[in-house]
Motif scaffolding. Sequence first.
Motif, PDB file in Angstrom:
ATOM      1  N   GLU A  29      69.642  87.511  23.644  1.00 19.12           N
ATOM      2  CA  GLU A  29      69.794  86.405  24.585  1.00 19.12           C
ATOM      3  C   GLU A  29      69.562  86.859  26.019  1.00 19.12           C
ATOM      4  N   ARG A  66      66.570  85.592  28.645  1.00 12.42           N
ATOM      5  CA  ARG A  66      66.821  85.070  29.995  1.00 12.42           C
ATOM      6  C   ARG A  66      65.942  85.717  31.064  1.00 12.42           C
ATOM      7  N   ALA A 113      69.305  77.653  28.293  1.00  9.30           N
ATOM      8  CA  ALA A 113      69.487  78.273  29.601  1.00  9.30           C
ATOM      9  C   ALA A 113      68.284  79.137  29.964  1.00  9.30           C
ATOM     10  N   ALA A 114      67.763  79.921  29.012  1.00 11.95           N
ATOM     11  CA  ALA A 114      66.602  80.759  29.277  1.00 11.95           C
ATOM     12  C   ALA A 114      65.380  79.910  29.599  1.00 11.95           C
ATOM     13  N   GLY A 130      72.137  79.441  24.978  1.00 13.63           N
ATOM     14  CA  GLY A 130      71.381  80.534  25.580  1.00 13.63           C
ATOM     15  C   GLY A 130      69.892  80.254  25.625  1.00 13.63           C
ATOM     16  N   ALA A 162      63.669  79.731  23.324  1.00 11.07           N
ATOM     17  CA  ALA A 162      63.273  79.277  24.657  1.00 11.07           C
ATOM     18  C   ALA A 162      61.767  79.053  24.729  1.00 11.07           C
ATOM     19  N   THR A 197      65.727  83.836  38.628  1.00 11.05           N
ATOM     20  CA  THR A 197      66.212  83.337  37.342  1.00 11.05           C
ATOM     21  C   THR A 197      65.208  82.544  36.509  1.00 11.05           C
ATOM     22  N   THR A 232      60.877  86.298  33.887  1.00 13.32           N
ATOM     23  CA  THR A 232      61.124  86.104  35.321  1.00 13.32           C
ATOM     24  C   THR A 232      60.156  86.944  36.142  1.00 13.32           C
ATOM     25  N   GLU A 258      77.473  87.614  24.826  1.00 12.93           N
ATOM     26  CA  GLU A 258      76.032  87.473  24.941  1.00 12.93           C
ATOM     27  C   GLU A 258      75.344  88.609  24.193  1.00 12.93           C
ATOM     28  N   GLY A 301      72.207  79.423  33.397  1.00 16.52           N
ATOM     29  CA  GLY A 301      73.159  80.186  32.617  1.00 16.52           C
ATOM     30  C   GLY A 301      73.721  79.345  31.484  1.00 16.52           C
TER      31      GLY A 301
END
Length: 518
Positions: free
Chosen positions: A151, A155, A259-260, A256, A334, A85, A159, A147, A265
Amino acid sequence: MLLFDRRERGELDSAGTVRALAYIESFLVRRMICRVPTNNLNRIFQAVPGQLPGDVPVAEGLHRLLSSENRFWPDDAELREKIRTAPFYQYGRWQQRKLVLQRLEESYGHPEPVDFAAAQLTVEHVMPQSPGDEWLRALGEEADEGETPEELHARFQHTLGNLTLTAVNAELSNHPFERKQGLLRGSHLEMNRRIAATERWGVREILARADELADRAVTLWPAPLRGVGRAERNRDWQLAHEVLAALPHGTWTSYGDLAAFLGSGAQAVGNHLANTPGVINAYRVLTSEGRVSDGFRWATPQDEGHADVRARLTADGVRFTATGAADPAQRLTADELASLLAGTDDDRADGEDTAQHETAAAPEAETRAERFFRQLAADDSPETVKAVRAVFTHWESLGGWIGHGAGHVTTSAYLMLGEAGSPGRGIWPMTLYPGAGRGGTAEVVFQYMAAREPFTDRALRAELLTRLNALDGVDIPDGKLELRPNIRLSLFENDSNRTLLLEALTWFRDRWNSRNSS
């Protein structure tokens, strides 16, 4: 040095030295992947000689010591979660990210391993950073209710499961996965062959690959010992509090985006902010549409007196559209949240993409400048390319020079002033990037200027902002004066816009030249 000294004195054999070094590597790599702050590392390692237990061999003692309370050596469960994540691409320096991927590739034990010292490999996003419509349509099929594809992309784009190493990333760029498959299938790296063997590439595949890499990571980098007074950690929420406190005046972000940035989340972020008193600027976290969440509530009775959230936002410089939504131009993504805490210490000015004059290239070698314009022409109109060339010509007529980054996926161009080839002793007002499918952009580097005279004076940066906002189609909010906002290169096609831009660049040059004047 302690380990090699012990080995020299015969207190540690070769196997014990290798084991101890493996524990140190694991301690550092796991902390980096899990985004543990590095500010206490010197203290930790300086204390090791005096704290090593004397009743066990050195390697075992080091393992026990680094596993103890407040050393923050992430265990297997935390490592697995972060690999799935967390936005790994935003962590550490580019050399560190590359090394982690290199070690994971080596774990496959390929019979003909890659010579990493000779190979010119860079980190590549499989799902690109600037996704085209085809990528977004596919993401839309996987997005949860409420979502957006954008978004979901934010996220998972950074990763570890979406990152690999390749020497052909200039060709990979923003292409659909089917095009990338063919290129990756011919790679000598095992991790790339496995990516190419999948039928599609989306969130499910990214998470599946993350789990595969996590299986290798927990074997490759040994875990801390259990039951050694390990401390509970709440770093992610502390990071959220820090970045919210750093929000510039006149900006907001979304659940969002936050969270990212955290690798969490959106619902978990909302629950935390609603139930945690004292979080500075919690009310400046809105829905992706720029509205106060239906579930928003003040966390403390003292805040209830400020029940009108919109009034608080307006007082903080947030503008609202005719529909009642917060101005999207003032929203921090983000990546922009990450830059708030990163300061001016950024990879693009620190080795991976540093602006430099080019030495003479081999007769058939493509120069960085040629690569920049090839990438630009692949995504922007001939009119935009012509306008950018005109900007470069004007800049050089002012006594500046054009430096180009070393990146192959996206080759940047810096408008430099100062000693040629030495960006650390110069300054640049903007960096231009080809668009990789979404249109090229000019990044106005206010954040870097703030550390370079004479633009440490905020009033001068504000003047440059005003001049750039005079261009039709440009509306950079004051809240992004500490960041690196973008302007679309296509706007430079307009003759009036280009004239205003050249005037702004001339003004910037004049301020730089007069910096030592009394």
